[in-house]
Write a protein that holds these residues in place. Structure first.
Motif, PDB file in Angstrom:
ATOM      1  N   PRO A   1      45.829  40.868  61.819  1.00  0.00           N
ATOM      2  CA  PRO A   1      46.581  40.004  62.745  1.00  0.00           C
ATOM      3  C   PRO A   1      47.038  38.724  62.055  1.00  0.00           C
ATOM      4  O   PRO A   1      46.344  38.193  61.179  1.00  0.00           O
ATOM      5  CB  PRO A   1      45.566  39.671  63.851  1.00  0.00           C
ATOM      6  N   ASP A   2      48.193  38.238  62.431  1.00  0.00           N
ATOM      7  CA  ASP A   2      48.732  36.975  61.895  1.00  0.00           C
ATOM      8  C   ASP A   2      48.768  36.963  60.375  1.00  0.00           C
ATOM      9  O   ASP A   2      48.456  35.948  59.731  1.00  0.00           O
ATOM     10  CB  ASP A   2      47.915  35.780  62.410  1.00  0.00           C
ATOM     11  N   LEU A   3      49.157  38.082  59.795  1.00  0.00           N
ATOM     12  CA  LEU A   3      49.130  38.218  58.336  1.00  0.00           C
ATOM     13  C   LEU A   3      49.933  37.135  57.632  1.00  0.00           C
ATOM     14  O   LEU A   3      49.485  36.586  56.624  1.00  0.00           O
ATOM     15  CB  LEU A   3      49.635  39.604  57.912  1.00  0.00           C
TER      16      LEU A   3
ATOM     17  N   ALA B   1      48.239  30.457  54.313  1.00  0.00           N
ATOM     18  CA  ALA B   1      47.085  29.574  54.167  1.00  0.00           C
ATOM     19  C   ALA B   1      46.373  29.813  52.841  1.00  0.00           C
ATOM     20  O   ALA B   1      46.008  28.851  52.130  1.00  0.00           O
ATOM     21  CB  ALA B   1      46.114  29.774  55.334  1.00  0.00           C
ATOM     22  N   LEU B   2      46.182  31.064  52.470  1.00  0.00           N
ATOM     23  CA  LEU B   2      45.498  31.369  51.211  1.00  0.00           C
ATOM     24  C   LEU B   2      46.349  30.958  50.010  1.00  0.00           C
ATOM     25  O   LEU B   2      45.829  30.440  49.019  1.00  0.00           O
ATOM     26  CB  LEU B   2      45.138  32.852  51.141  1.00  0.00           C
ATOM     27  N   THR B   3      47.648  31.157  50.097  1.00  0.00           N
ATOM     28  CA  THR B   3      48.550  30.746  49.022  1.00  0.00           C
ATOM     29  C   THR B   3      48.512  29.228  48.849  1.00  0.00           C
ATOM     30  O   THR B   3      48.451  28.723  47.717  1.00  0.00           O
ATOM     31  CB  THR B   3      49.982  31.226  49.306  1.00  0.00           C
ATOM     32  N   THR B   4      48.522  28.502  49.951  1.00  0.00           N
ATOM     33  CA  THR B   4      48.452  27.044  49.894  1.00  0.00           C
ATOM     34  C   THR B   4      47.151  26.599  49.235  1.00  0.00           C
ATOM     35  O   THR B   4      47.138  25.699  48.379  1.00  0.00           O
ATOM     36  CB  THR B   4      48.567  26.442  51.307  1.00  0.00           C
ATOM     37  N   TYR B   5      46.054  27.208  49.625  1.00  0.00           N
ATOM     38  CA  TYR B   5      44.745  26.868  49.042  1.00  0.00           C
ATOM     39  C   TYR B   5      44.743  27.128  47.532  1.00  0.00           C
ATOM     40  O   TYR B   5      44.319  26.270  46.736  1.00  0.00           O
ATOM     41  CB  TYR B   5      43.649  27.681  49.730  1.00  0.00           C
ATOM     42  N   LEU B   6      45.226  28.294  47.123  1.00  0.00           N
ATOM     43  CA  LEU B   6      45.247  28.628  45.699  1.00  0.00           C
ATOM     44  C   LEU B   6      46.163  27.686  44.920  1.00  0.00           C
ATOM     45  O   LEU B   6      45.802  27.227  43.828  1.00  0.00           O
ATOM     46  CB  LEU B   6      45.681  30.082  45.498  1.00  0.00           C
ATOM     47  N   ASP B   7      47.325  27.400  45.479  1.00  0.00           N
ATOM     48  CA  ASP B   7      48.252  26.492  44.801  1.00  0.00           C
ATOM     49  C   ASP B   7      47.640  25.104  44.615  1.00  0.00           C
ATOM     50  O   ASP B   7      47.840  24.457  43.586  1.00  0.00           O
ATOM     51  CB  ASP B   7      49.559  26.378  45.589  1.00  0.00           C
ATOM     52  N   ALA B   8      46.875  24.659  45.598  1.00  0.00           N
ATOM     53  CA  ALA B   8      46.311  23.317  45.548  1.00  0.00           C
ATOM     54  C   ALA B   8      45.105  23.201  44.618  1.00  0.00           C
ATOM     55  O   ALA B   8      44.854  22.137  44.057  1.00  0.00           O
ATOM     56  CB  ALA B   8      45.909  22.870  46.957  1.00  0.00           C
ATOM     57  N   HIS B   9      44.365  24.294  44.436  1.00  0.00           N
ATOM     58  CA  HIS B   9      43.092  24.174  43.723  1.00  0.00           C
ATOM     59  C   HIS B   9      42.949  25.026  42.463  1.00  0.00           C
ATOM     60  O   HIS B   9      42.063  24.761  41.658  1.00  0.00           O
ATOM     61  CB  HIS B   9      41.937  24.496  44.670  1.00  0.00           C
ATOM     62  N   ALA B  10      43.773  26.030  42.291  1.00  0.00           N
ATOM     63  CA  ALA B  10      43.587  26.935  41.150  1.00  0.00           C
ATOM     64  C   ALA B  10      44.523  26.628  39.993  1.00  0.00           C
ATOM     65  O   ALA B  10      44.280  27.065  38.879  1.00  0.00           O
ATOM     66  CB  ALA B  10      43.775  28.388  41.587  1.00  0.00           C
ATOM     67  N   ASN B  11      45.610  25.921  40.240  1.00  0.00           N
ATOM     68  CA  ASN B  11      46.572  25.581  39.183  1.00  0.00           C
ATOM     69  C   ASN B  11      47.016  26.807  38.386  1.00  0.00           C
ATOM     70  O   ASN B  11      47.172  26.742  37.178  1.00  0.00           O
ATOM     71  CB  ASN B  11      45.980  24.533  38.237  1.00  0.00           C
ATOM     72  N   GLY B  12      47.147  27.949  39.057  1.00  0.00           N
ATOM     73  CA  GLY B  12      47.597  29.168  38.392  1.00  0.00           C
ATOM     74  C   GLY B  12      46.599  29.765  37.439  1.00  0.00           C
ATOM     75  O   GLY B  12      46.932  30.601  36.621  1.00  0.00           O
ATOM     76  N   ARG B  13      45.337  29.345  37.510  1.00  0.00           N
ATOM     77  CA  ARG B  13      44.344  29.796  36.546  1.00  0.00           C
ATOM     78  C   ARG B  13      43.319  30.753  37.133  1.00  0.00           C
ATOM     79  O   ARG B  13      42.256  30.921  36.559  1.00  0.00           O
ATOM     80  CB  ARG B  13      43.618  28.597  35.955  1.00  0.00           C
ATOM     81  N   THR B  14      43.600  31.351  38.241  1.00  0.00           N
ATOM     82  CA  THR B  14      42.648  32.289  38.820  1.00  0.00           C
ATOM     83  C   THR B  14      43.052  33.701  38.418  1.00  0.00           C
ATOM     84  O   THR B  14      44.008  34.238  38.969  1.00  0.00           O
ATOM     85  CB  THR B  14      42.605  32.155  40.363  1.00  0.00           C
ATOM     86  N   PRO B  15      42.363  34.281  37.442  1.00  0.00           N
ATOM     87  CA  PRO B  15      42.758  35.625  36.997  1.00  0.00           C
ATOM     88  C   PRO B  15      42.441  36.673  38.063  1.00  0.00           C
ATOM     89  O   PRO B  15      41.489  36.543  38.821  1.00  0.00           O
ATOM     90  CB  PRO B  15      41.906  35.845  35.747  1.00  0.00           C
ATOM     91  N   VAL B  16      43.284  37.673  38.111  1.00  0.00           N
ATOM     92  CA  VAL B  16      43.029  38.798  38.999  1.00  0.00           C
ATOM     93  C   VAL B  16      42.295  39.841  38.172  1.00  0.00           C
ATOM     94  O   VAL B  16      42.884  40.556  37.367  1.00  0.00           O
ATOM     95  CB  VAL B  16      44.347  39.377  39.572  1.00  0.00           C
TER      96      VAL B  16
END
Length: 144
Positions: free
Chosen positions: A117-119, A125-140
């Motif tokens: 629901p509400d995808l 929200a998750l993209t905003t969190y990652l952009d704010a705190h991971a600086n593109g450094r979170t490997p998949v």
């Protein structure tokens, strides 16, 4: 007290993964595990890498990466070829079957996402969190 968000994310990821692998098994891919998916996805995304590069990407030893590569080769998802610039190294690339599997995984995940629901709100929200705190450094890659 509500379930902490990291646990909800982990449980949701596990459910997505379990449902994905059940579908893949039904469709003729019974041996594929999450580690294979991370490796194969990287091969498809990059166009091919050495075993050393794959090991670094996955956070495993070269021997661990070589084991995954051998399994992917055995099942027809990847193959080793000559490295275009380094005569001592081999390049591991996804085969057509490997590309097809990565495409199928994306299709299955897309189908599963329809049950959330509400995808769009969750994704934003998750993209905003990652952009704010991971600086593109979170490997998949897998969490071993």
């Amino acid at each position: 007290m509500p379930t902490p968000l990291p646990l909800l994310l982990a449980m949701a990821f596990r459910l997505f993964t379990d449902r994905l692998h059940a579908r893949l098994a039904e469709e003729g891919h019974p041996d594929v595990r999450p580690a294979h998916g991370y490796a194969l996805g990287h091969l498809v995304h990059t166009g091919g890498v050495t075993a050393v590069d794959l090991a670094a990407h996955l956070g495993v030893t070269k021997q661990g990466a070589a084991h995954l590569i051998t399994e992917l080769e055995t099942w027809g998802y990847a193959e080793r070829t000559r490295h275009p610039t380094d005569g001592r190294a081999q390049l591991v690339v996804a085969t057509a079957r490997g590309h097809d599997l990565v495409t199928r995984v994306a299709e299955i995940w897309s189908t599963e996402e329809r049950h959330v629901p509400d995808l769009d709100t969750v994704r934003a929200a998750l993209t905003t969190y990652l952009d704010a705190h991971a600086n593109g450094r979170t490997p998949v890659r897998p969490v071993w």
